[in-house]
Design an enzyme around this catalytic site. Structure first.
Site, PDB file in Angstrom:
ATOM      1  N   LEU A  26      45.842  -4.694  21.488  1.00  0.00           N
ATOM      2  CA  LEU A  26      44.753  -3.727  21.256  1.00  0.00           C
ATOM      3  C   LEU A  26      44.944  -2.897  19.995  1.00  0.00           C
ATOM      4  O   LEU A  26      46.037  -2.365  19.788  1.00  0.00           O
ATOM      5  CB  LEU A  26      44.779  -2.712  22.401  1.00  0.00           C
ATOM      6  CG  LEU A  26      43.857  -2.884  23.575  1.00  0.00           C
ATOM      7  CD1 LEU A  26      44.338  -3.984  24.466  1.00  0.00           C
ATOM      8  CD2 LEU A  26      43.796  -1.578  24.322  1.00  0.00           C
TER       9      LEU A  26
ATOM     10  N   GLY B 212      44.539  -4.824  14.713  1.00  0.00           N
ATOM     11  CA  GLY B 212      43.995  -5.518  13.545  1.00  0.00           C
ATOM     12  C   GLY B 212      43.643  -6.963  13.812  1.00  0.00           C
ATOM     13  O   GLY B 212      43.262  -7.694  12.904  1.00  0.00           O
TER      14      GLY B 212
ATOM     15  N   SER C 110      38.572  -5.695  19.920  1.00  0.00           N
ATOM     16  CA  SER C 110      37.312  -5.084  20.354  1.00  0.00           C
ATOM     17  C   SER C 110      36.161  -6.082  20.206  1.00  0.00           C
ATOM     18  O   SER C 110      35.354  -6.262  21.127  1.00  0.00           O
ATOM     19  CB  SER C 110      37.019  -3.804  19.556  1.00  0.00           C
ATOM     20  OG  SER C 110      36.871  -4.077  18.176  1.00  0.00           O
TER      21      SER C 110
ATOM     22  N   ALA D  55      36.291  -9.339  20.167  1.00  0.00           N
ATOM     23  CA  ALA D  55      36.431 -10.459  21.107  1.00  0.00           C
ATOM     24  C   ALA D  55      35.957 -10.052  22.499  1.00  0.00           C
ATOM     25  O   ALA D  55      35.253 -10.814  23.175  1.00  0.00           O
ATOM     26  CB  ALA D  55      37.885 -10.935  21.135  1.00  0.00           C
TER      27      ALA D  55
ATOM     28  N   ASP E 100      33.942  -8.845  11.997  1.00  0.00           N
ATOM     29  CA  ASP E 100      34.757  -9.178  13.181  1.00  0.00           C
ATOM     30  C   ASP E 100      33.930  -9.895  14.241  1.00  0.00           C
ATOM     31  O   ASP E 100      34.365 -10.883  14.833  1.00  0.00           O
ATOM     32  CB  ASP E 100      35.336  -7.904  13.812  1.00  0.00           C
ATOM     33  CG  ASP E 100      36.404  -7.264  12.951  1.00  0.00           C
ATOM     34  OD1 ASP E 100      36.349  -7.426  11.716  1.00  0.00           O
ATOM     35  OD2 ASP E 100      37.288  -6.591  13.513  1.00  0.00           O
TER      36      ASP E 100
HETATM   37  N1  LIG Z   1      41.987  -6.228  26.933  1.00  0.00           N
HETATM   38  C1  LIG Z   1      41.129  -5.226  26.806  1.00  0.00           C
HETATM   39  N2  LIG Z   1      40.604  -4.610  27.884  1.00  0.00           N
HETATM   40  C2  LIG Z   1      39.752  -3.587  27.725  1.00  0.00           C
HETATM   41  N3  LIG Z   1      39.359  -3.078  26.542  1.00  0.00           N
HETATM   42  C3  LIG Z   1      39.862  -3.653  25.441  1.00  0.00           C
HETATM   43  C4  LIG Z   1      40.761  -4.740  25.508  1.00  0.00           C
HETATM   44  N4  LIG Z   1      41.087  -5.104  24.256  1.00  0.00           N
HETATM   45  C5  LIG Z   1      40.423  -4.249  23.437  1.00  0.00           C
HETATM   46  N5  LIG Z   1      39.677  -3.394  24.133  1.00  0.00           N
HETATM   47  C6  LIG Z   1      38.866  -2.304  23.567  1.00  0.00           C
HETATM   48  O1  LIG Z   1      38.948  -2.359  22.153  1.00  0.00           O
HETATM   49  C7  LIG Z   1      39.590  -1.151  21.633  1.00  0.00           C
HETATM   50  C8  LIG Z   1      40.396  -1.471  20.405  1.00  0.00           C
HETATM   51  O2  LIG Z   1      39.495  -1.755  19.366  1.00  0.00           O
HETATM   52  P1  LIG Z   1      39.783  -1.400  17.851  1.00  0.00           P
HETATM   53  O3  LIG Z   1      38.596  -1.814  17.059  1.00  0.00           O
HETATM   54  O4  LIG Z   1      40.259  -0.007  17.709  1.00  0.00           O
HETATM   55  O5  LIG Z   1      41.007  -2.358  17.494  1.00  0.00           O
HETATM   56  P2  LIG Z   1      41.035  -3.929  17.287  1.00  0.00           P
HETATM   57  O6  LIG Z   1      39.667  -4.487  17.416  1.00  0.00           O
HETATM   58  O7  LIG Z   1      42.086  -4.516  18.155  1.00  0.00           O
HETATM   59  O8  LIG Z   1      41.543  -4.023  15.786  1.00  0.00           O
HETATM   60  P3  LIG Z   1      40.657  -4.212  14.431  1.00  0.00           P
HETATM   61  O9  LIG Z   1      39.313  -3.629  14.686  1.00  0.00           O
HETATM   62  O10 LIG Z   1      41.430  -3.479  13.397  1.00  0.00           O
HETATM   63  O11 LIG Z   1      40.662  -5.680  14.217  1.00  0.00           O
HETATM   64  C9  LIG Z   1      40.408  -0.644  22.805  1.00  0.00           C
HETATM   65  O12 LIG Z   1      40.608   0.759  22.696  1.00  0.00           O
HETATM   66  C10 LIG Z   1      39.496  -0.984  23.978  1.00  0.00           C
HETATM   67  O13 LIG Z   1      38.453  -0.064  24.090  1.00  0.00           O
HETATM   68  C1  LIG Z   2      38.153  -1.984   8.993  1.00  0.00           C
HETATM   69  C2  LIG Z   2      37.089  -3.027   9.304  1.00  0.00           C
HETATM   70  O1  LIG Z   2      36.613  -3.551   8.053  1.00  0.00           O
HETATM   71  C3  LIG Z   2      37.670  -4.221  10.068  1.00  0.00           C
HETATM   72  C4  LIG Z   2      38.337  -3.911  11.371  1.00  0.00           C
HETATM   73  O2  LIG Z   2      38.842  -5.106  11.930  1.00  0.00           O
HETATM   74  C5  LIG Z   2      35.957  -2.367  10.046  1.00  0.00           C
HETATM   75  C6  LIG Z   2      34.694  -3.197  10.114  1.00  0.00           C
HETATM   76  O3  LIG Z   2      34.546  -4.163   9.355  1.00  0.00           O
HETATM   77  O4  LIG Z   2      33.810  -2.824  10.930  1.00  0.00           O
HETATM   78 MG   LIG Z   3      38.012  -3.664  16.315  1.00  0.00          MG
END
Ligand SMILES: Nc1ncnc2c1ncn2[C@@H]1O[C@H](COP(=O)(O)OP(=O)(O)OP(=O)(O)O)[C@@H](O)[C@H]1O
Ligand SMILES: C[C@@](O)(CCO)CC(=O)[O-]
Ligand SMILES: [Mg+2]
Length: 328
Positions: free
Chosen positions: A113, A116, A120, A122, A164
């Site tokens: 989580l 990067g 979120s 997915a 994403d």
């Molecule tokens: N397995 C999960 N179960 C429930 N919620 C989840 C799960 N995985 C991710 N999430 C949700 O997504 C949030 C993380 O999203 P965030 O956009 O901050 O990071 P990321 O998508 O992992 O990284 P990035 O956006 O940098 O690629 C968590 O706080 C939660 O709300």
């Molecule tokens: C930081 C960012 O560029 C990617 C997060 O995975 C945000 C976005 O594109 O929405």
């Molecule tokens: Mg995200």
């Protein structure tokens, strides 16, 4: 029960700058979130998130906004998780016209989580696909991507790109520039991930870059320079020139660092990979903590990262050819 899965991603180039209209090239990887849903007719949403805390947690609520979820994990975790799921279900209600339908939702994921790797996106993509199908509606991956984007846009306070969510919905390597999204051919990429065990909050990191852009005109130039790196990176990918792709990834990391979204452990993993002979290495996604991605066909980078202070886990990532996948 209807279940779907969707992959996470790494950015070869262009995160953050993509929010301001520059191009980006994310690439889906074989780490997935799986979301199962069952229709409820009482309008309530019950979410069981297996991986959100050590033992997972379940939260049930519904109807009015003042009805607080009754769970014993921290409020911030619940709020964070519910934002994305709530948003996804709102999109499902909107597209199916079933404005008051509720769901039991179970989320399992092997994407760390906030690291990067697009957890979120997915979760949102898989949730939208599963919940619409549960109601007998089948959406095309591009429509799921658009609906998932709207969810991320809202949760990230009106600052999000389509990168994403489009990548997770369609799979493969993609190019996103504004609302122009498409698949691209990429050579075989020897992707190695380093994970520091930490996380960054995408919404906050994006807001930080925005503040920097408002304060310093040259931060705008930094964002534009990332766009130039991406355009060069696309040519290198087309030519199958991995050495050049790596050099441009290094350049991209330096610019992200200038925008304040790297961290000590991300930098130390990036240098660990470079010293081990990787073609290049950079942070991936929003940053602040989480993962780096390096290019190395040999085992050297993985070995070096396993000894790098701050690196908790390292693994090779395979390209996910398939985006959203219907499980049952
Ligand atoms: N397995 C999960 N179960 C429930 N919620 C989840 C799960 N995985 C991710 N999430 C949700 O997504 C949030 C993380 O999203 P965030 O956009 O901050 O990071 P990321 O998508 O992992 O990284 P990035 O956006 O940098 O690629 C968590 O706080 C939660 O709300
Ligand atoms: C930081 C960012 O560029 C990617 C997060 O995975 C945000 C976005 O594109 O929405
Ligand atoms: Mg995200």
């Amino acid at each position: 029960m209807t279940r779907s899965s969707a992959p996470g991603k790494v950015y070869l180039f262009g995160e953050h700058a993509v929010v301001y209209g520059e191009p980006a090239v994310p690439c889906a990887i074989e780490r997935r979130a799986r979301v199962g849903v069952r229709r409820r007719d009482d309008g309530k949403l019950r979410v069981h998130a297996e991986d959100l805390s050590l033992d997972g947690f379940t939260v049930e609520y519904g109807g009015s906004a003042d009805e607080q979820p009754d769970v014993d994990v921290s409020e911030s975790l619940v709020t964070a998780a519910m934002g994305y799921v709530d948003g996804a279900i709102e999109q499902v209600r909107d597209v199916t016209g079933e404005k008051t339908v509720g769901f039991d939702v179970t989320i399992e994921s092997d994407i760390p989580l906030g690291a990067g790797l697009g957890s979120s996106a997915a979760v949102v993509v898989a949730a939208i696909d599963a919940a619409t199908r549960e109601l007998g509606v089948e959406l095309e991956p591009t429509e799921i991507a658009e609906r998932a984007f709207r969810t991320e846009y809202e949760v990230q306070d009106g600052q999000a790109s389509r990168a994403d969510t489009f990548c997770s919905a369609t799979g493969g390597a993609v190019r996103v520039e504004g609302d122009d999204c498409g698949s691209i051919e990429a050579p075989d990429l020897p992707l190695v991930i380093g994970f520091d065990g930490g996380a960054g909050d995408t919404g906050q990191l994006v807001a930080g870059v925005r503040a920097l852009r408002e304060e310093y005109p040259f931060a705008e130039d930094t964002v534009a320079a990332i766009g130039d790196v991406v355009r060069n990176g696309e040519e290198a990918l087309e030519a199958g020139d991995l050495e050049e792709v790596g050099r441009l990834m290094n350049f991209n990391h330096g610019l992200l660092s200038a925008l304040g979204v790297s961290s000590r452990s991300l930098d130390s993993m990036v240098w660990g990979a470079r010293d081990a002979g990787a073609y290049g290495a950079k942070l991936t996604g929003a940053g602040g903590g989480g993962c780096i991605v390096a290019l190395d066909p040999t085992d050297e980078t993985e070995t070096a990262l396993s000894y790098t202070p701050g690196c908790e886990e390292t693994f090779r990532a395979e390209l996910a050819e398939t985006g959203v996948e219907r499980l049952e």
